[in-house]
Design a protein around this motif. Structure first.
Motif, PDB file in Angstrom:
ATOM      1  N   SER A   1      37.454  48.775  36.675  1.00  0.00           N
ATOM      2  CA  SER A   1      38.672  48.867  37.480  1.00  0.00           C
ATOM      3  C   SER A   1      38.340  48.613  38.943  1.00  0.00           C
ATOM      4  O   SER A   1      37.380  49.182  39.491  1.00  0.00           O
ATOM      5  CB  SER A   1      39.307  50.251  37.336  1.00  0.00           C
ATOM      6  N   VAL A   2      39.132  47.765  39.580  1.00  0.00           N
ATOM      7  CA  VAL A   2      39.005  47.490  41.011  1.00  0.00           C
ATOM      8  C   VAL A   2      40.370  47.773  41.630  1.00  0.00           C
ATOM      9  O   VAL A   2      41.327  47.028  41.408  1.00  0.00           O
ATOM     10  CB  VAL A   2      38.567  46.034  41.278  1.00  0.00           C
ATOM     11  N   ASN A   3      40.460  48.862  42.388  1.00  0.00           N
ATOM     12  CA  ASN A   3      41.735  49.302  42.936  1.00  0.00           C
ATOM     13  C   ASN A   3      41.665  49.419  44.446  1.00  0.00           C
ATOM     14  O   ASN A   3      40.592  49.656  45.024  1.00  0.00           O
ATOM     15  CB  ASN A   3      42.131  50.666  42.353  1.00  0.00           C
TER      16      ASN A   3
ATOM     17  N   SER B   1      35.230  51.234  39.567  1.00  0.00           N
ATOM     18  CA  SER B   1      34.802  52.286  38.632  1.00  0.00           C
ATOM     19  C   SER B   1      34.834  51.782  37.207  1.00  0.00           C
ATOM     20  O   SER B   1      35.611  50.886  36.863  1.00  0.00           O
ATOM     21  CB  SER B   1      35.703  53.523  38.766  1.00  0.00           C
ATOM     22  N   ILE B   2      33.985  52.374  36.387  1.00  0.00           N
ATOM     23  CA  ILE B   2      33.987  52.148  34.944  1.00  0.00           C
ATOM     24  C   ILE B   2      33.249  53.319  34.311  1.00  0.00           C
ATOM     25  O   ILE B   2      32.351  53.913  34.931  1.00  0.00           O
ATOM     26  CB  ILE B   2      33.313  50.802  34.568  1.00  0.00           C
TER      27      ILE B   2
ATOM     28  N   GLY C   1      25.983  56.646  35.988  1.00  0.00           N
ATOM     29  CA  GLY C   1      26.357  57.978  36.439  1.00  0.00           C
ATOM     30  C   GLY C   1      27.647  58.391  35.796  1.00  0.00           C
ATOM     31  O   GLY C   1      27.997  57.924  34.711  1.00  0.00           O
ATOM     32  N   SER C   2      28.369  59.254  36.460  1.00  0.00           N
ATOM     33  CA  SER C   2      29.592  59.823  35.891  1.00  0.00           C
ATOM     34  C   SER C   2      30.798  59.101  36.437  1.00  0.00           C
ATOM     35  O   SER C   2      31.370  59.487  37.457  1.00  0.00           O
ATOM     36  CB  SER C   2      29.672  61.323  36.211  1.00  0.00           C
ATOM     37  N   GLY C   3      31.177  58.031  35.792  1.00  0.00           N
ATOM     38  CA  GLY C   3      32.418  57.382  36.152  1.00  0.00           C
ATOM     39  C   GLY C   3      33.597  58.197  35.668  1.00  0.00           C
ATOM     40  O   GLY C   3      33.473  59.085  34.832  1.00  0.00           O
ATOM     41  N   ASN C   4      34.764  57.906  36.179  1.00  0.00           N
ATOM     42  CA  ASN C   4      35.969  58.623  35.770  1.00  0.00           C
ATOM     43  C   ASN C   4      36.521  57.988  34.504  1.00  0.00           C
ATOM     44  O   ASN C   4      36.928  56.830  34.523  1.00  0.00           O
ATOM     45  CB  ASN C   4      37.014  58.557  36.886  1.00  0.00           C
TER      46      ASN C   4
ATOM     47  N   THR D   1      31.329  55.811  40.560  1.00  0.00           N
ATOM     48  CA  THR D   1      32.371  55.098  41.299  1.00  0.00           C
ATOM     49  C   THR D   1      31.843  54.693  42.671  1.00  0.00           C
ATOM     50  O   THR D   1      31.127  55.448  43.329  1.00  0.00           O
ATOM     51  CB  THR D   1      33.625  55.970  41.437  1.00  0.00           C
ATOM     52  N   GLN D   2      32.214  53.484  43.115  1.00  0.00           N
ATOM     53  CA  GLN D   2      31.766  52.983  44.419  1.00  0.00           C
ATOM     54  C   GLN D   2      32.975  52.552  45.238  1.00  0.00           C
ATOM     55  O   GLN D   2      33.927  51.986  44.712  1.00  0.00           O
ATOM     56  CB  GLN D   2      30.814  51.791  44.214  1.00  0.00           C
ATOM     57  N   GLU D   3      32.943  52.837  46.546  1.00  0.00           N
ATOM     58  CA  GLU D   3      34.007  52.442  47.475  1.00  0.00           C
ATOM     59  C   GLU D   3      33.435  51.481  48.506  1.00  0.00           C
ATOM     60  O   GLU D   3      32.357  51.722  49.065  1.00  0.00           O
ATOM     61  CB  GLU D   3      34.608  53.662  48.159  1.00  0.00           C
TER      62      GLU D   3
END
Length: 1016
Positions: free
Chosen positions: A33-35, A65-66, A89-92, A71-73
């Motif tokens: 996902s790219v939001n 995120s995936i 790691g722990s993605g949502n 998750t990365q910003e």
């Protein structure tokens, strides 16, 4: 409309950005996902990990995120092209993109329905051979029963309990958009990219009549941009009988025959003949060490902006635990997609499966382990395998000398065309065809008949199933401001045809030539058959999201089925859902430090079911089953057609809560559902005076309700070490709300009654065995009196009551089959206290459905080593052990009972026993075969389903070998089990209503194996 035009000039000011998303190993990530942070605008990466998106300004922040990755910003700034690497790691999981059917995908955070997902990573940890291996214990509300002892076995999957009591409870499988009710037979788990399990009606309504029992959507792998990737995997697995049981010894059998009063005091006449004086445990002779080899190879790749491809082949060679039982299977799949133009794309999927093998019948082999006398040798004095002895088959001879060979082919071809009218509107049309060619050849030599004097027999069976399906649908997706709109509209049609041809033979010219023209045709076992049905449907789905917080979805479908008469050929089904991401509300700002996402959702909807016989609404003529003067004749079927049959309808309401906390390290889902099925389709017996025997009717209504809980988390995540856990628990209860024809029905061991539960066993309650003749004594309330013994240790004719006081009142007794019950007879519960044990004294003695079932898995990683464990189990169900009951029935001169029945039977007055007196046979109804609660056992179990220890060879070493990655692993299945069930295994598949009856199943294996996986 005003708002739409107002948004157009804003769109022109937006900045287009593109990028590619990879993991730490450089592998492209599909479905990430790219939001744009703080908005509902976003997209997902394609098969090549590529995304493109318009952002409002350079200050915009991209959130990537995936699941399974941190998750990365990223702030856009002056950059227009991004190369993004996500660390593990722990993605949502709420950012996970799932397939919802008919070409549409959606982030989990935007769903209003109940969908569980299983990814390729989870599948790979199981090292599965079948789809049932891959899914067991992985999803809440999904009860997977795995028949992995039988090499040709598969299993059953039931989603949220039984939706019907007769017409099939298996889910619909959708494989790359193609609908199938037996898709599990030709899916290779190594080809699977992801699995979505649609559990509530809001999710399944779009599939109409085919989705009443839930839907399993399987997406297979595609090629990705970059250089071609080649994968090779090889596993070798060894297996043994998982649970070896104690059998009756020759000495115990002699004691049993002596005590029963047989001639010769239980001793063989020819006591020096080794042929009749063995002491066999037939398990040691029939079962062996199984060996299974699985080899898989695949190649995939794609050209940037051009074609993509994925091709695989899988070979399985399984020599099972029963001697001469084996299969060989080849599965091949090719997926190709390409761009015909900027707007026009095409895809083709080809699947070919071939399977051959020898099926060893359980009834004539594994069950004979218990039925054949242990003192009988499996070999004759001349070294030849023996046949019938004392009317019982030789299980080893049957396994070695009979043939039951399958040769099955399946070919599936699917063609898909997509046309992108605009960035928001896409049209898809699809045509799919499946051809199955099934054949079976059976042969049993004359030697295996009683005395070896009968005829050799055999049969040739051929069947062909052809299915075609056409779909055409539009998908629309548009975002404007805070609003997201999506829609699907389409039509579909399908038809399936099944034809059979079987020839029975006997008296072969030569037993080495097993073809039909080398024997006499047996007309009573020769037949042809055929059936067909067709469906036509129109469907639609609408979704709306505001600010990414308020979500509404609705679906509708109208189905037409040829299985119903003219009055009810069509059915219309609706569903709707609403969801609220309350974590995004301002009043939740206080929780932002630990609560990353939370959603409350509710759904309600309907789906239909037409799974009855293809011609149940018609009265038919049958050919070849009736004969007149030796000639085949035509006659009316004994089934009465019912043109008023109508759709069985399942209505499901679902309330769910999802949240992600502690920086997505812990994710939790809780659900409560109620599933009601009305107008149940069921075959009902007719009075014999009608001239017919059966008719399909809409019987009544059933209800399933339950809770589901799912937890996923990564409690520990460091550079070199991580701990991942996951678990699910499902609590379920099924009940019968209404029966149209009566308030209750008895079907063999099961009772259906209004207000009762699905799976209720209706049996006589076994209270033990009368110790003395005088023990059959009760007061007027039906309370058992205690026998008083005299100085000689025998009854003196007096009694005491339950309080220990002397009883002087009238004594009442119990009788059965017209005879007073005596010492050594079974004591039964007299429900109505009329002194007669009969059908009015049966009770609901237990239930076959578990109170809850669960799965738990954990993965521990340290540097290059990982360990995955999966447990599953079920608690609170009963099993009727029919095999044990039949062995102890005492109706055969030769079959021995189970060993503990000999040790714990009543043999003389005063014995405290579990089993009745065998010498009296069943004269006074002490056995009650099939309906005796003594054989109702606890079916609860906990199983270590699988364990896998994996070592990833270091990258620097792999590169020297010119490989991408390489792994070696050890793994095992069915390694440990905790259960009180006395027979081989408490887990086995059941059909329809008749659940929880163990009448002899193929025993399971305990397996260990080693394998290697290499990517080039």
């Amino acid at each position: 409309m005003v708002q739409l035009f107002w948004a157009l000039p804003l769109a022109a000011q937006q900045i287009p950005v593109t990028g590619i998303v990879k993991d730490a190993k450089g592998e492209l990530l599909k479905g990430a996902s790219v939001n744009i942070k703080g908005t509902s605008t976003g997209t997902t990466t394609n098969d090549g990990g590529v995304f493109s998106l318009n952002v409002p300004n350079e200050k915009a922040i991209l959130v990537i995120s995936i699941v399974g990755h941190a998750t990365q910003e990223i702030t856009v700034g002056k950059e227009r092209t991004f190369n993004i690497e996500l660390k593990e790691g722990s993605g949502n999981p709420l950012d996970e993109v799932v397939v919802i059917g008919y070409g549409a995908t959606m982030r989990k955070r935007d769903l209003g329905g109940s969908i569980s997902s299983v990814g390729k990573k989870q599948i790979a940890e199981r090292q599965p051979v079948t789809l049932f291996d891959a899914l067991q214990g992985q999803a809440a509300g999904v009860l997977v029963t795995n028949d992995n002892g039988d090499p040709a076995g598969q299993g059953t999957i039931q989603i949220r309990g039984a939706s019907t009591i007769n017409s099939g409870n298996g889910p619909l499988y959708v494989i790359d958009g193609v609908l199938s009710e037996n898709g599990f037979t030709f899916v290779n788990p190594a080809d699977i990219e992801s699995i979505e399990i649609l559990k509530d009606a809001a999710s399944t309504t779009i599939y109409g009549a085919r989705g009443a029992n839930g839907v399993i959507i399987i997406t297979t792998k595609r090629g990705r941009d970059g250089k071609s990737q080649v994968n090779v995997s090889y596993n070798h697995i060894m297996g043994k009988l998982a649970h070896k049981m104690r059998t009756t010894s020759a000495d115990e059998l002699r004691e049993y025959r002596r005590m029963r009063g047989d001639g010769n005091q239980g001793v063989n006449v020819d006591s020096v003949n080794p042929y009749l004086n063995s002491d066999n445990d037939y398990q040691d002779l029939l079962f062996r060490t199984a060996n299974k080899d699985v080899l898989s190879m695949s190649i995939s790749g794609a050209q940037k902006g051009g074609a993509n491809y994925y091709a695989s082949i899988n070979y399985t060679d399984d020599r099972s635990i029963v001697i001469n039982s084996w299969i060989k299977r080849i599965q091949s799949k090719v997926n190709v997609g390409y761009n015909l133009s900027k707007k026009f794309t095409a895809a083709h999927n080809l699947t070919i499966v071939y399977q051959t093998g020898n099926n060893v019948p359980v009834g004539n082999t594994a069950k004979q382990v218990w039925e054949r006398n242990p003192w009988t040798s499996i070999y004759r004095p001349d070294g030849q395998l023996s046949s019938y002895v004392e009317s019982k088959r030789n299980p080893v001879a049957v396994a070695m000398m009979t043939k039951n060979n399958d040769n099955n082919y399946t070919i599936q071809l699917n063609n898909t065309l997509n046309y992108q009218f605009s960035p928001d509107l896409k049209f898809t049309t699809m045509f799919n065809a499946i051809l199955e060619d099934l054949s079976n050849k059976q042969f049993s030599p004359a030697y295996l008949t009683s005395g070896g004097t009968g005829d050799a027999t055999g049969s040739n069976y051929m069947a062909r199933r052809f299915y075609w399906e056409a779909q055409a649908f539009f998908n629309y997706k548009k975002s404007f401001g805070d609003h997201d709109l999506s829609a699907t509209l389409g039509v579909s049609a399908d038809r399936r045809k099944f034809e059979t041809y079987e020839i029975g033979m006997y008296r072969y010219l030569s037993e080495d030539i097993n073809v039909s023209n080398a024997g006499v045709i047996d007309l009573t076992k020769t037949s042809t058959g055929g059936t067909a049905n067709a469906d036509a449907s129109a469907f639609g789905r609408l979704g709306y999201t505001y600010q990414g917080k308020y979500i509404l979805q609705a679906s509708a479908r109208r189905d037409g089925s040829s299985r119903f008469g003219q009055n009810n050929k069509f059915g219309t089904f609706f569903s709707g859902s609403a969801a609220w991401r309350f974590s995004q509300e301002k009043f939740m700002d206080w929780a932002s430090g630990f609560l990353q996402d939370a959603k409350l959702r509710y759904s309600i909807g309907q789906s239909g079911n037409d799974r009855i016989g293809d011609y149940a609404s018609y009265s038919n003529m049958i050919f070849g089953e009736q004969f007149y003067n030796g000639q085949s004749a035509a006659a009316p079927s004994d089934r009465l057609g019912n043109s008023n049959l109508k759709w069985e309808t399942t209505t499901t309401s679902n309330l769910g809560l999802e949240f992600s906390v502690l920086r997505n390290r812990l994710n939790f889902t809780a659900e409560y559902y109620v599933k009601k099925t009305t107008d149940l389709l069921y075959d009902v017996e007719l009075p014999k005076e009608s001239g017919k025997s059966i008719v399909a009717k809409n019987l009544g209504n059933i209800r399933n309700e339950g809770f589901e809980f799912t937890v996923q988390g990564t409690p520990v995540q460091t550079k070199n070490f991580s701990l991942e856990i996951g678990g699910n628990v499902s609590v379920m209860r099924g009940s019968i709300d209404k029966l149209n024809s009566s308030s209750a029905m008895i079907i063999n061991q099961w009772l259906l009654r209004e207000g009762g539960r699905i799976g209720d066993f209706y049996l006589w309650k076994n209270l033990g065995v009368y110790q003395w003749n005088e023990s059959n004594a009760y007061n007027e309330k039906g309370e058992r009196l205690n026998v008083v013994l005299g100085s000689n240790g025998t009854p003196n004719g007096s009694y005491t009551d339950a309080t220990g006081k002397a009883y002087t009142g009238q004594i009442f007794t119990k009788s059965r089959n017209g005879s007073k019950l005596l010492g050594g007879d079974t004591e039964w519960l007299d429900v109505n206290n009329d002194g007669i044990i009969d059908d009015y004294d049966k009770i609901i003695a237990g239930n076959a459905i578990p109170d809850y079932f669960f799965g738990f898995n954990t993965t521990i990683r340290y540097k290059n080593i990982s360990l995955n464990l999966l447990f599953n189990g079920q608690i609170g169900n009963e099993i009727y052990n029919s095999v044990r009951g039949e062995q102890n029935r005492n109706n055969s001169t030769y079959s021995p009972p189970i060993w503990d029945a000999i040790v714990n039977a009543w043999w003389k007055p005063g014995d405290v026993a579990i089993y009745p007196r065998f010498a009296s046979k069943d004269d006074r109804g002490s056995m009650a075969p099939g309906y005796n609660s003594l054989y109702l056992e606890d079916g609860s179990y906990i199983r270590l389903t699988s364990a896998r220890l994996n070592y990833s060879i270091p990258a620097e070493l792999v590169r020297k070998w010119k490989l991408s990655t390489a792994n070696i692993f050890l793994y095992g299945t069915n390694l440990l089990m905790w259960t009180n069930y006395s027979w081989y295994d408490p887990e086995f598949s059941s059909n329809g209503l008749q659940i929880g009856l163990d009448n002899g199943k193929y025993p399971k294996r305990r397996e260990v194996g080693i394998g290697i996986n290499v990517n080039l």
